[in-house]
Design an enzyme around this catalytic site. Sequence first.
Site, PDB file in Angstrom:
ATOM      1  N   HIS A   1       0.863  -1.187   0.000  1.00  0.00           N
ATOM      2  CA  HIS A   1       0.000   0.000   0.000  1.00  0.00           C
ATOM      3  C   HIS A   1       0.897   1.233   0.000  1.00  0.00           C
ATOM      4  CE1 HIS A   1      -2.929   2.913   1.639  1.00  0.00           C
ATOM      5  NE2 HIS A   1      -3.876   2.061   1.284  1.00  0.00           N
TER       6      HIS A   1
ATOM      7  N   ASP B   1       2.326  -4.357   7.836  1.00  0.00           N
ATOM      8  CA  ASP B   1       1.020  -3.740   7.594  1.00  0.00           C
ATOM      9  C   ASP B   1      -0.027  -4.845   7.706  1.00  0.00           C
ATOM     10  OD1 ASP B   1      -1.310  -2.673   6.599  1.00  0.00           O
ATOM     11  OD2 ASP B   1      -0.494  -2.106   4.647  1.00  0.00           O
TER      12      ASP B   1
ATOM     13  N   GLN C   1      -5.212  -5.741   6.522  1.00  0.00           N
ATOM     14  CA  GLN C   1      -6.092  -6.715   5.893  1.00  0.00           C
ATOM     15  C   GLN C   1      -6.029  -8.089   6.561  1.00  0.00           C
ATOM     16  OE1 GLN C   1      -8.250  -5.793   3.707  1.00  0.00           O
ATOM     17  NE2 GLN C   1      -7.444  -3.764   3.211  1.00  0.00           N
TER      18      GLN C   1
ATOM     19  N   LYS D   1     -11.438  -0.877   9.583  1.00  0.00           N
ATOM     20  CA  LYS D   1     -11.516  -2.095   8.774  1.00  0.00           C
ATOM     21  C   LYS D   1     -11.918  -3.309   9.620  1.00  0.00           C
ATOM     22  CE  LYS D   1      -8.393  -1.049   4.931  1.00  0.00           C
ATOM     23  NZ  LYS D   1      -8.156   0.387   5.093  1.00  0.00           N
TER      24      LYS D   1
ATOM     25  N   CYS E   1      -4.741   2.384  -3.892  1.00  0.00           N
ATOM     26  CA  CYS E   1      -3.518   2.874  -3.218  1.00  0.00           C
ATOM     27  C   CYS E   1      -2.348   1.914  -3.440  1.00  0.00           C
ATOM     28  CB  CYS E   1      -3.766   3.085  -1.723  1.00  0.00           C
ATOM     29  SG  CYS E   1      -4.950   4.390  -1.356  1.00  0.00           S
TER      30      CYS E   1
END
Length: 494
Positions: A203, A280, A283, A306, A449
């Site tokens: 991202h 990261d 997700q 999220k 992104c």
Amino acid sequence: MSVVVFALVSASCRLSELTQTAITMRTMEGVVLKLPSFSQLINPNPLISRTSLKFRFNFSKSFSSSSSSTASLSVPAAAPVSLGHSTRPDFEILHQKVHNGSKLVYLDNAATSQKPSAVIDAVNNYYRSYNSNVHRGIHFLSARATDEYEMSRKKVAAFINASESSEIVFTRNATEAINLVAYSWGISNLKPKDEIVVTIAEHHSAIVPWQLVSEKTGAVLKFVSLTEDEVPDVKMLQESISNKTKLVVVHHVSNVLGSVLPIKDIGEWAHDVGARIVVDACQSVPHMVVDVQNLGVDFLVASSHKMCGPTGVGFLYGKSELLAAMPPFLGGGEMISDVFLDHSTYADPPSRFEAGTPAIGEAIGLGAAIDYLSEIGMQKIHDYEVELGNYLYEKLGAVAGVRIYGPAPSETVDRAALCSFNVEGLHPTDIATFLDQQHGVAIRSGHHCAQPLHRYLGINASARASLYFYNTKEDVDDFVRGLVDTISFFNSFK
């Protein structure tokens, strides 16, 4: 002769009030009654339909008031209710019609998730009942707000299995969390020609901050490309890590490819050469069990919005010894120990990195979201999403002209419950627009992104359908039917 008369109360009565009265007058055989379903009696919500119950009573032909008899009651086994169907009532926003009266089919969960009533109620309760600043007052409201705010920090720590709550820093979002590491740890520890290993599938928030820091420190970014299966090349990544490597920055789950990286292995490779790893997890934390101690990561970031929580708050996990050695990211109130005219001293983490009034209500809402997810169980959520994601991949892949990016799911290949795709001859924004306006299906279009990744794939943009645990196979079916109609509509002009 016996006649059996049954008196039933109306369907609007509660189930406990149902009565049955039998009067023996004549012989009857195989009487079948169809009673109102439980959902009609206890929760008459037209949006939730359940199968009505059938009761069968069998009576002997030679039945008299003085003879003994047996009535057999048979209830068909109810079909298992999916996690999506059982949780949808908690999300009021999903039960609406949009545009031309189409029911909303929300498949943009990789961008943001919807919020259950429990989270909305928790935020409302804060503002209605104990709105106050934290850490700064001794009165009742401030004390309660502080307790709830810090309780949310403990919930986050437990959710990802941090060793202590002081390893959790609240930020505005995951982007700010990465920037915090970049400007605090990065500028203090990176030197000219030090290497930062990054994949091209990251991202923008995991690329741009390190570009800025590299400009200031002279460090060098090394990028890892994809395999033929369109997943980040793990072997190339391992070979890219050397004694020059000071930092590895990777996603846990790709927001475009749906691929899952072996974070524990990557962390071990980084630590073998004395490097640090930043993950990261935007997700992954909302969709699966994430255990930072088991993974052995140094830093990990995620966003509340999220994972069923409010927007405006995220968090950074950092090992306590690393946070303790890092200088402040922002200056101001809350993050200080003492302030003098010629210098200041700073608070211990996490306060050192939380300058100013934080997003109190949002952090409390994040705590409520964690309660909600934990009650369901993250493993249960993950297992359901694997099944649903495979169903999405299969149904979408069967549509003529569709190209799905990322690995195909299999017994050995994990794939998240999302599909980025293109349709031959159609622009993804046209697809998303028609699906929304004509079918009420919400998906994402654009570069998500991740422009470097899209350029590597030879495209400018893609469409993306992404699922969460409150989605169902019916949602997938509605999406695919709408997509087929969309393709047919645009092809009619060719």
